[in-house]
Design a protein around this motif. Structure first.
Motif, PDB file in Angstrom:
ATOM      1  N   MET B   1       0.916  -1.141  -0.126  1.00 54.79           N
ATOM      2  CA  MET B   1       0.118   0.183   0.077  1.00 54.79           C
ATOM      3  C   MET B   1       1.028   1.109  -0.028  1.00 54.79           C
ATOM      4  O   MET B   1       1.700   1.402   0.983  1.00 54.79           O
ATOM      5  CB  MET B   1      -0.843  -0.009   1.414  1.00 54.79           C
ATOM      6  N   SER B   2       0.650   2.018  -0.934  1.00 55.19           N
ATOM      7  CA  SER B   2       1.530   3.280  -0.932  1.00 55.19           C
ATOM      8  C   SER B   2       0.492   4.548  -1.275  1.00 55.19           C
ATOM      9  O   SER B   2      -0.605   4.297  -1.696  1.00 55.19           O
ATOM     10  CB  SER B   2       2.491   3.195  -2.124  1.00 55.19           C
ATOM     11  N   ILE B   3       0.968   5.556  -0.862  1.00 54.98           N
ATOM     12  CA  ILE B   3       0.308   6.764  -0.769  1.00 54.98           C
ATOM     13  C   ILE B   3       0.986   7.873  -1.650  1.00 54.98           C
ATOM     14  O   ILE B   3       2.306   7.785  -1.506  1.00 54.98           O
ATOM     15  CB  ILE B   3      -0.306   7.127   0.511  1.00 54.98           C
ATOM     16  N   ASP B   4       0.379   8.619  -2.212  1.00 53.73           N
ATOM     17  CA  ASP B   4       1.036   9.648  -3.044  1.00 53.73           C
ATOM     18  C   ASP B   4       1.092  10.866  -2.019  1.00 53.73           C
ATOM     19  O   ASP B   4       0.638  11.178  -1.190  1.00 53.73           O
ATOM     20  CB  ASP B   4       0.149   9.799  -4.339  1.00 53.73           C
ATOM     21  N   ARG B   5       1.951  11.789  -2.960  1.00 51.29           N
ATOM     22  CA  ARG B   5       2.274  13.065  -2.159  1.00 51.29           C
ATOM     23  C   ARG B   5       0.892  14.185  -1.824  1.00 51.29           C
ATOM     24  O   ARG B   5       0.927  14.772  -1.006  1.00 51.29           O
ATOM     25  CB  ARG B   5       3.158  14.182  -3.225  1.00 51.29           C
ATOM     26  N   SER B   6       0.011  14.018  -2.844  1.00 49.15           N
ATOM     27  CA  SER B   6      -1.208  14.827  -2.607  1.00 49.15           C
ATOM     28  C   SER B   6      -1.986  14.424  -1.300  1.00 49.15           C
ATOM     29  O   SER B   6      -2.584  14.999  -0.412  1.00 49.15           O
ATOM     30  CB  SER B   6      -2.275  14.740  -3.728  1.00 49.15           C
ATOM     31  N   GLN B   7      -1.814  12.947  -0.914  1.00 46.18           N
ATOM     32  CA  GLN B   7      -2.571  12.484   0.165  1.00 46.18           C
ATOM     33  C   GLN B   7      -1.648  13.074   1.388  1.00 46.18           C
ATOM     34  O   GLN B   7      -2.290  13.424   2.558  1.00 46.18           O
ATOM     35  CB  GLN B   7      -2.423  10.805   0.315  1.00 46.18           C
ATOM     36  N   VAL B   8      -0.583  12.954   1.334  1.00 48.24           N
ATOM     37  CA  VAL B   8       0.449  13.431   2.518  1.00 48.24           C
ATOM     38  C   VAL B   8       0.050  15.122   2.767  1.00 48.24           C
ATOM     39  O   VAL B   8      -0.275  15.454   3.940  1.00 48.24           O
ATOM     40  CB  VAL B   8       1.818  13.284   1.950  1.00 48.24           C
ATOM     41  N   ASP B   9      -0.180  15.746   1.626  1.00 48.36           N
ATOM     42  CA  ASP B   9      -0.293  17.123   1.697  1.00 48.36           C
ATOM     43  C   ASP B   9      -1.559  17.394   2.432  1.00 48.36           C
ATOM     44  O   ASP B   9      -1.957  18.195   3.267  1.00 48.36           O
ATOM     45  CB  ASP B   9      -0.251  17.755   0.312  1.00 48.36           C
ATOM     46  N   HIS B  10      -2.574  16.498   1.953  1.00 44.81           N
ATOM     47  CA  HIS B  10      -3.908  16.712   2.545  1.00 44.81           C
ATOM     48  C   HIS B  10      -4.256  16.524   4.122  1.00 44.81           C
ATOM     49  O   HIS B  10      -4.656  17.239   4.888  1.00 44.81           O
ATOM     50  CB  HIS B  10      -4.893  15.789   1.701  1.00 44.81           C
ATOM     51  N   ALA B  11      -3.252  15.415   4.502  1.00 45.63           N
ATOM     52  CA  ALA B  11      -3.343  15.069   5.836  1.00 45.63           C
ATOM     53  C   ALA B  11      -2.597  16.117   6.814  1.00 45.63           C
ATOM     54  O   ALA B  11      -3.002  16.579   7.737  1.00 45.63           O
ATOM     55  CB  ALA B  11      -2.542  13.643   6.241  1.00 45.63           C
ATOM     56  N   ALA B  12      -1.477  16.698   5.883  1.00 46.92           N
ATOM     57  CA  ALA B  12      -0.924  17.549   6.653  1.00 46.92           C
ATOM     58  C   ALA B  12      -1.561  18.844   6.707  1.00 46.92           C
ATOM     59  O   ALA B  12      -1.536  19.582   7.975  1.00 46.92           O
ATOM     60  CB  ALA B  12       0.461  18.047   6.159  1.00 46.92           C
ATOM     61  N   GLU B  13      -2.397  19.272   5.877  1.00 46.44           N
ATOM     62  CA  GLU B  13      -3.303  20.588   5.846  1.00 46.44           C
ATOM     63  C   GLU B  13      -4.295  20.273   7.115  1.00 46.44           C
ATOM     64  O   GLU B  13      -4.577  21.390   7.645  1.00 46.44           O
ATOM     65  CB  GLU B  13      -3.783  20.755   4.514  1.00 46.44           C
ATOM     66  N   LEU B  14      -4.924  19.146   7.090  1.00 46.41           N
ATOM     67  CA  LEU B  14      -5.829  18.855   8.058  1.00 46.41           C
ATOM     68  C   LEU B  14      -5.363  18.846   9.507  1.00 46.41           C
ATOM     69  O   LEU B  14      -5.941  19.469  10.407  1.00 46.41           O
ATOM     70  CB  LEU B  14      -6.660  17.500   7.955  1.00 46.41           C
ATOM     71  N   ALA B  15      -4.028  18.629   9.748  1.00 42.05           N
ATOM     72  CA  ALA B  15      -3.336  18.634  11.193  1.00 42.05           C
ATOM     73  C   ALA B  15      -2.805  19.958  11.008  1.00 42.05           C
ATOM     74  O   ALA B  15      -2.178  20.095  12.263  1.00 42.05           O
ATOM     75  CB  ALA B  15      -2.412  17.452  11.005  1.00 42.05           C
ATOM     76  N   ARG B  16      -2.811  20.947  10.029  1.00 40.13           N
ATOM     77  CA  ARG B  16      -2.183  22.266  10.302  1.00 40.13           C
ATOM     78  C   ARG B  16      -0.805  22.216  10.519  1.00 40.13           C
ATOM     79  O   ARG B  16      -0.424  22.757  11.376  1.00 40.13           O
ATOM     80  CB  ARG B  16      -2.902  23.025  11.329  1.00 40.13           C
ATOM     81  N   LEU B  17      -0.146  21.231   9.619  1.00 38.90           N
ATOM     82  CA  LEU B  17       1.386  21.082   9.919  1.00 38.90           C
ATOM     83  C   LEU B  17       2.076  21.763   8.550  1.00 38.90           C
ATOM     84  O   LEU B  17       1.559  21.132   7.470  1.00 38.90           O
ATOM     85  CB  LEU B  17       1.732  19.537  10.063  1.00 38.90           C
ATOM     86  N   GLU B  18       3.078  22.151   8.930  1.00 35.84           N
ATOM     87  CA  GLU B  18       3.830  22.894   7.540  1.00 35.84           C
ATOM     88  C   GLU B  18       4.968  21.856   7.399  1.00 35.84           C
ATOM     89  O   GLU B  18       5.910  21.516   8.385  1.00 35.84           O
ATOM     90  CB  GLU B  18       4.379  24.231   7.766  1.00 35.84           C
ATOM     91  N   LEU B  19       5.140  21.151   6.352  1.00 39.15           N
ATOM     92  CA  LEU B  19       6.402  20.089   6.012  1.00 39.15           C
ATOM     93  C   LEU B  19       7.114  20.610   4.944  1.00 39.15           C
ATOM     94  O   LEU B  19       6.831  20.912   4.214  1.00 39.15           O
ATOM     95  CB  LEU B  19       5.572  18.741   5.656  1.00 39.15           C
ATOM     96  N   SER B  20       8.548  20.275   5.242  1.00 38.34           N
ATOM     97  CA  SER B  20       9.303  20.649   4.075  1.00 38.34           C
ATOM     98  C   SER B  20       9.231  19.423   3.158  1.00 38.34           C
ATOM     99  O   SER B  20       8.727  18.341   3.372  1.00 38.34           O
ATOM    100  CB  SER B  20      10.820  20.435   4.638  1.00 38.34           C
ATOM    101  N   ASP B  21       9.819  19.485   1.882  1.00 42.41           N
ATOM    102  CA  ASP B  21       9.864  18.605   0.860  1.00 42.41           C
ATOM    103  C   ASP B  21      10.518  17.169   1.294  1.00 42.41           C
ATOM    104  O   ASP B  21       9.983  16.087   1.296  1.00 42.41           O
ATOM    105  CB  ASP B  21      10.589  18.973  -0.234  1.00 42.41           C
ATOM    106  N   ASP B  22      11.736  17.395   2.258  1.00 36.53           N
ATOM    107  CA  ASP B  22      12.093  16.233   2.723  1.00 36.53           C
ATOM    108  C   ASP B  22      11.208  15.374   3.761  1.00 36.53           C
ATOM    109  O   ASP B  22      11.066  14.396   3.416  1.00 36.53           O
ATOM    110  CB  ASP B  22      13.442  16.494   3.495  1.00 36.53           C
TER     111      ASP B  22
END
Lengths: 482, 97
Positions: B1-22
């Motif tokens: 099971m793999s997830i893509d970048r947009s799913q990571v971005d979505h989860a980060a946005e919901l959690a109000r986390l700012e993430l670097s590309d790394d």
């Protein structure tokens, strides 16, 4: 060519429940006059490691409401976490109920202009209220939001209707009748001005004959039933105009701006409603036993609709009854007056109009009604016998409130009613002589002229004349003059 | 099971986390592994097990409606970033609730 449109409205009503403590902790729920952040503990402040415990009375209040709204009460209910990021939530989630609410599949009948509409009740569930935010310019001049956590965790019930409502008038009738019911069964103060009752509406407008689609507009921020009606009327106009121009209705949340009289889009990000519900791991599920439901059902008072139907059957006018059952203490009082011998029709009408006027003039409105119901029944009996006129009955009542004396004592002290033919005849003649215009009106067939002349006689006799005797006298005199 | 970048971005946005590309790339891998671990549950035979939302054998834990004490106001405000008029002061937020 004009197209006809139909409006589809569903209402979501949030109700603060009347409990001593909050939903999941022991903080006092009565925070209305408290200083900010003084009804707060680690649980409602969302500190790590705390555990919520369900307030039994809040669950009972919700089941009572469900029963009063003809709902089914499923055997199993649970709480869920509704996740969203906003500073009114201390935990970043609200404990609510998602797929197993306490009450489902009810209905509520509302009347508008004599026509009854049955509004389906989808569900009634229980959740916790949020903290209160105020948006201010802070002391240092910068814009800021201030958080008062007192309201956070107060028990909040949500009643969701089916989209069975078609007009603003029906929506207002639903709200008003629901408020009366919630007060009647004692689960909430249901005061809109205190935020104890908040109604949001889902509304959409569709061309007649076409199927109703999924798109709807949610309208919020209505602080009164009047605002609710105005906001819905505005939306009907706005959405109809868009349809006329061939523009689509967009799914969105709009806020009602009371002073401007318009709804405005509250732009929210597309994922704003990604709540990621999941079962609340800190609260075991509820098994709602049939014994519990039966006991709550048995302890419910007779509901306003049942009491109203009885009173109407006994001859009370529908409009007065509808007015009366808005107020349970006054209804209970009226029933006691009827029990003491008054006729239902007379008691209801007189209490709604005359008695309530005198009651509202009392300074201490929260106190119990100081006059024993039997005394009102005896005053109504004196009035029915003709011993006191309608005008005088009102004055006697004021005196009963003021002095606590009985109706018969006051009536005796005021002296008997004037019903001596000679005395009344003289007064009637005098009044006829002094009011030629009214006499002319009577000749012209204006029935109200009689009322006017009677009023003059009552004024001169200070209400002590027997009304039916006066009416007969005046008619006889006028007819004899022709 | 793999997830893509947009799913990571979505989860980060919901959690109000700012993430670097790394961080986004690293979390994409880690979240994928976590989901994969949960995938193991799908191999179990649950045909004769009724669904539940709770794994501990408890139910109907309710308390009487009794008001107990609350914290003193200064204790409530102890962790607040800023305080004004006895309230927690935060940067202005638009009312979207």
């Amino acid at each position: 060519m004009t197209t006809a449109y139909r409006t589809v409205i569903g209402l979501e009503t949030h109700v603060q429940l009347r409990t001593r403590s909050k939903m999941f902790c022991g903080c006092a729920a009565d925070y209305a006059n408290a200083r900010p952040n003084t009804h707060v503990c680690p649980v409602c402040l969302g500190m790590p490691g705390v555990l919520p415990v369900i307030n039994r009375e809040a669950v009972d209040h919700t089941i009572r409401t469900g029963l009063a709204l003809n709902c089914e009460i499923p055997e199993y209910a649970k709480f869920d976490r509704k996740n969203y990021a906003y500073p009114d939530l201390m935990k970043w989630y609200q404990i609510s109920q998602y797929d197993l609410p306490l009450c489902v599949n009810g209905h509520f009948d509302v009347e508008v202009n004599g026509a009854t509409t049955r509004v389906g009740i989808t569900r009634v569930h229980l959740e916790e209220d949020t903290a209160r935010l105020t948006h201010v310019t802070a002391a240092d001049g910068a814009p800021a939001s201030l958080i008062d956590v007192n309201r956070s965790g107060a028990p909040l019930m949500e009643i969701v209707s089916e989209p069975d409502i078609q007009t603003p008038a029906e929506a207002m009738a639903y709200g008003e009748k629901l408020r009366a019911l919630l007060r009647w069964i004692g689960v909430s103060t249901a005061n809109m001005e205190d935020g104890a009752l908040r109604i949001d509406a889902n509304i959409s407008v569709w061309p007649e004959g076409e199927p109703v689609g999924d798109v709807k507009v949610e309208v919020k921020n209505m602080n009164s039933f009047r605002s609710l009606g105005r906001a819905l009327a505005f939306e009907i106009e706005r959405q109809t105009a868009r349809r006329e121009r061939g523009q689509p209705i967009e799914q969105e949340t709009r806020g009602w701006d009371e002073s401007a009289g318009v709804t405005r889009s509250q732009r929210t990000k597309e994922y704003a409603h990604d709540y990621r519900y999941f079962p609340e791991p800190d609260l075991p599920p509820l098994h709602v036993t049939r014994q519990r439901v039966d006991a709550l059902r048995a302890a419910l008072p007779r509901l306003p609709d049942q009491v109203a139907a009885d009173l109407i059957n006994q001859g009370a006018p529908e409009a007065d009854v509808a007015e009366l059952v808005q107020d349970r203490p006054l209804t209970d009082y009226t029933l006691a007056v009827i029990e003491a011998g008054a006729s239902a029709g007379e008691a209801v009408t007189w209490i709604v109009h005359e008695f309530r006027r005198a009651l509202n003039a009392q300074t201490n409105k929260s106190a119990a009604i100081p006059i024993p119901p039997a005394e009102v029944a005896s005053l109504l009996a004196l009035r029915a016998k003709g011993s006191v006129s309608s005008t005088m009955a009102g004055e006697v009542l004021d005196e009963m409130f003021a002095t606590g004396k009985s109706a018969s004592t006051i009536v005796e002290a005021r002296g008997p009613q004037i019903s001596g033919q000679d005395e009344l005849l003289a007064i009637a003649r005098q009044v006829i002589q002094e009011n030629p215009q009214a006499v002319q009106d009577y000749r012209d067939g204006k029935g109200r002229a009689i009322q006017y002349l009677m009023g003059q006689v009552m004024r001169i006799t200070r209400g002590k004349a027997n009304p039916s005797a006066v009416s007969t006298l005046i008619r006889t005199q006028l007819d004899a003059m022709e | 099971m793999s997830i893509d970048r947009s799913q990571v971005d979505h989860a980060a946005e919901l959690a109000r986390l700012e993430l670097s590309d790394d961080e986004r790339e690293r979390l994409r891998g880690e979240l994928g592994q976590i989901l994969q671990a949960f995938e193991a549950l799908n191999t179990l035979d649950t045909e004769h097990i009724s669904p539940t939302a709770q794994v501990i054998p408890l139910g109907n834990v309710e308390r009487d409606d009794v008001a107990a004490g609350s914290l003193p106001q200064d204790a409530v405000l102890d962790n607040a970033p800023r305080v004004e008029d006895g309230q927690i002061r935060v940067p202005p937020v638009l009312d979207e609730s």
